[in-house]
Design a protein around this motif. Structure first.
Motif, PDB file in Angstrom:
ATOM      1  N   HIS A 230       1.571   7.751   7.418  1.00  0.00           N
ATOM      2  CA  HIS A 230       0.964   8.844   7.464  1.00  0.00           C
ATOM      3  C   HIS A 230       0.754  10.113   8.132  1.00  0.00           C
ATOM      4  O   HIS A 230       0.075  10.932   6.951  1.00  0.00           O
ATOM      5  CB  HIS A 230      -0.494   8.115   9.002  1.00  0.00           C
TER       6      HIS A 230
ATOM      7  N   ARG B 107       4.563   3.165  10.935  1.00  0.00           N
ATOM      8  CA  ARG B 107       3.062   3.519  10.663  1.00  0.00           C
ATOM      9  C   ARG B 107       2.969   4.491  10.848  1.00  0.00           C
ATOM     10  O   ARG B 107       1.949   5.680   9.922  1.00  0.00           O
ATOM     11  CB  ARG B 107       2.312   2.774  11.189  1.00  0.00           C
TER      12      ARG B 107
ATOM     13  N   SER C 142       1.011   3.608   2.307  1.00  0.00           N
ATOM     14  CA  SER C 142       1.580   3.496   3.763  1.00  0.00           C
ATOM     15  C   SER C 142       2.520   3.162   3.842  1.00  0.00           C
ATOM     16  O   SER C 142       3.583   3.015   3.905  1.00  0.00           O
ATOM     17  CB  SER C 142       0.706   3.001   5.003  1.00  0.00           C
ATOM     18  N   GLU C 143       2.835   1.425   3.172  1.00  0.00           N
ATOM     19  CA  GLU C 143       3.971   0.235   3.432  1.00  0.00           C
ATOM     20  C   GLU C 143       5.227   0.559   2.602  1.00  0.00           C
ATOM     21  O   GLU C 143       6.149   0.536   2.878  1.00  0.00           O
ATOM     22  CB  GLU C 143       3.634  -0.890   2.971  1.00  0.00           C
TER      23      GLU C 143
ATOM     24  N   ARG D 125      -5.791   7.373   0.652  1.00  0.00           N
ATOM     25  CA  ARG D 125      -4.935   7.085   0.149  1.00  0.00           C
ATOM     26  C   ARG D 125      -3.748   6.189   0.816  1.00  0.00           C
ATOM     27  O   ARG D 125      -3.384   5.118   0.301  1.00  0.00           O
ATOM     28  CB  ARG D 125      -4.889   7.562  -1.154  1.00  0.00           C
ATOM     29  N   ILE D 126      -4.348   5.480   1.993  1.00  0.00           N
ATOM     30  CA  ILE D 126      -2.901   5.588   2.467  1.00  0.00           C
ATOM     31  C   ILE D 126      -2.773   3.873   2.072  1.00  0.00           C
ATOM     32  O   ILE D 126      -2.044   3.255   2.312  1.00  0.00           O
ATOM     33  CB  ILE D 126      -3.428   5.846   4.152  1.00  0.00           C
ATOM     34  N   ASN D 127      -4.465   3.614   2.601  1.00  0.00           N
ATOM     35  CA  ASN D 127      -4.629   1.983   2.164  1.00  0.00           C
ATOM     36  C   ASN D 127      -4.194   1.174   0.730  1.00  0.00           C
ATOM     37  O   ASN D 127      -4.974   0.184   1.025  1.00  0.00           O
ATOM     38  CB  ASN D 127      -5.698   1.607   2.691  1.00  0.00           C
ATOM     39  N   HIS D 128      -4.307   2.403  -0.311  1.00  0.00           N
ATOM     40  CA  HIS D 128      -4.605   1.566  -1.495  1.00  0.00           C
ATOM     41  C   HIS D 128      -3.503   1.209  -2.141  1.00  0.00           C
ATOM     42  O   HIS D 128      -1.922   1.874  -1.726  1.00  0.00           O
ATOM     43  CB  HIS D 128      -4.545   3.219  -2.687  1.00  0.00           C
ATOM     44  N   LEU D 129      -3.392   0.745  -3.143  1.00  0.00           N
ATOM     45  CA  LEU D 129      -2.262   0.157  -3.587  1.00  0.00           C
ATOM     46  C   LEU D 129      -1.649   0.872  -4.688  1.00  0.00           C
ATOM     47  O   LEU D 129      -2.858   1.373  -4.782  1.00  0.00           O
ATOM     48  CB  LEU D 129      -2.437  -1.853  -3.989  1.00  0.00           C
TER      49      LEU D 129
ATOM     50  N   ASP E 155      -3.669  11.287   2.578  1.00  0.00           N
ATOM     51  CA  ASP E 155      -4.205  10.572   4.077  1.00  0.00           C
ATOM     52  C   ASP E 155      -5.605  10.279   3.758  1.00  0.00           C
ATOM     53  O   ASP E 155      -5.757   9.212   4.365  1.00  0.00           O
ATOM     54  CB  ASP E 155      -4.636  11.780   4.711  1.00  0.00           C
TER      55      ASP E 155
ATOM     56  N   THR F  54       0.753  -1.400   0.600  1.00  0.00           N
ATOM     57  CA  THR F  54      -0.181   0.113  -0.051  1.00  0.00           C
ATOM     58  C   THR F  54       1.027   0.986   0.147  1.00  0.00           C
ATOM     59  O   THR F  54       2.287   1.243  -0.003  1.00  0.00           O
ATOM     60  CB  THR F  54      -0.547   0.002   1.390  1.00  0.00           C
TER      61      THR F  54
ATOM     62  N   GLU G  51       6.562   3.259   4.851  1.00  0.00           N
ATOM     63  CA  GLU G  51       7.442   2.534   5.999  1.00  0.00           C
ATOM     64  C   GLU G  51       8.394   1.512   5.675  1.00  0.00           C
ATOM     65  O   GLU G  51       9.550   1.556   6.331  1.00  0.00           O
ATOM     66  CB  GLU G  51       5.603   1.780   6.416  1.00  0.00           C
TER      67      GLU G  51
END
Length: 253
Positions: free
Chosen positions: A155, A151, A132-133, A166-170, A164, A130, A136
């Motif tokens: 963020h 994490r 975020s990842e 789209r943090i968990n979007h691929l 903020d 994602t 990270e």
């Protein structure tokens, strides 16, 4: 002397004092990047191919500097030398007051990790991670400890680049401009003093490209970061403090 003449004379004196002060401030600004007599020559058998010819370049701390020129002019080679990725055939490079051309490979790797953030033309995001990842991972490489801490910092960085939501979007679910914003957040991981970008708008349309660079300029100015952008896109000139042109291995300010 009439009152209007006195006022005009006072204006001229004030203007000249301001100009003089500006020159002094500029002169004593810290130099973030200094290249002196940089040459790069490639050899193939008996053939010699000069790529860079005695390049001198000084970039002040906090400046947004564009390095422009046609394809094949040596821009990416010069950027790689300034980043310590390539060793020049001749000349020296100082970053933040340290001569990187005298460092060992291990010293260079550590210096880059601590002081330079990179932004690439093709985003270079991990497709299975994602937004975020992706940030990270950069924080972990930079030595930030604790998954929860990384994490939180990721963020915060994504919020700075207005992602903020789209943090968990691929990456496949993000637009080109959004991917480059993730790349900017990743480059800011670890709070580097220098950002180097290689054709960061090449994969973007005009609107997205200009918006991304304007965002990068704002973030850089807030923290007095130095940004060096290699580009052939003349639309970026209006966000730059300085512009240099490289042609046939010769740099023109």
């Amino acid at each position: 002397m009439t009152a209007s003449q006195v006022n005009f004379a006072s204006f001229i004196q004030a203007r000249d004092r301001a100009a003089s002060t500006s020159v002094v401030v500029e002169r004593f600004k810290e130099q973030a990047i200094v290249a002196t007599g940089v040459e790069m020559v490639y050899r193939s058998g008996s053939q010699v191919y000069p790529v860079l010819r005695g390049v001198d370049l000084t970039i002040q701390q906090g400046d947004i500097h564009l390095l422009m020129g046609p394809s094949g002019s040596g821009k990416t080679t010069l950027l790689s030398i300034l980043a310590g990725i390539l060793t020049p055939t001749a000349g020296s490079v100082k970053l933040l007051g340290q001569e990187i051309t005298k460092m060992s490979r291990a010293q260079l790797a550590h210096f880059r990790l601590q002081n330079i953030g990179f932004i690439f033309q093709g985003f270079n995001l991990f497709p299975a991670l994602t937004a975020s990842e992706n940030v990270e991972v950069a924080l972990k490489v930079k030595g930030v400890r604790g998954a929860t801490n990384r994490r939180r910092m990721a963020h915060e960085l994504l919020a700075q680049v207005k992602l903020d939501d789209r943090i968990n979007h691929l990456p496949r679910d993000l637009s080109g401009g959004q991917k480059q914003r993730v790349a900017i957040a990743r480059a800011l991981a670890g709070d580097p003093q220098i950002i180097m970008a290689d054709e960061p708008t090449a994969a973007l349309d005009s609107h997205s490209g200009h918006a991304v660079i304007e965002l990068l300029r704002q973030l850089a100015k807030q923290s007095n970061r130095t940004v060096l952008i290699v580009t052939h896109d003349p639309r970026l000139i209006d966000v730059a403090d300085r512009v240099s042109t490289l042609e046939d291995g010769i740099l023109r300010q």
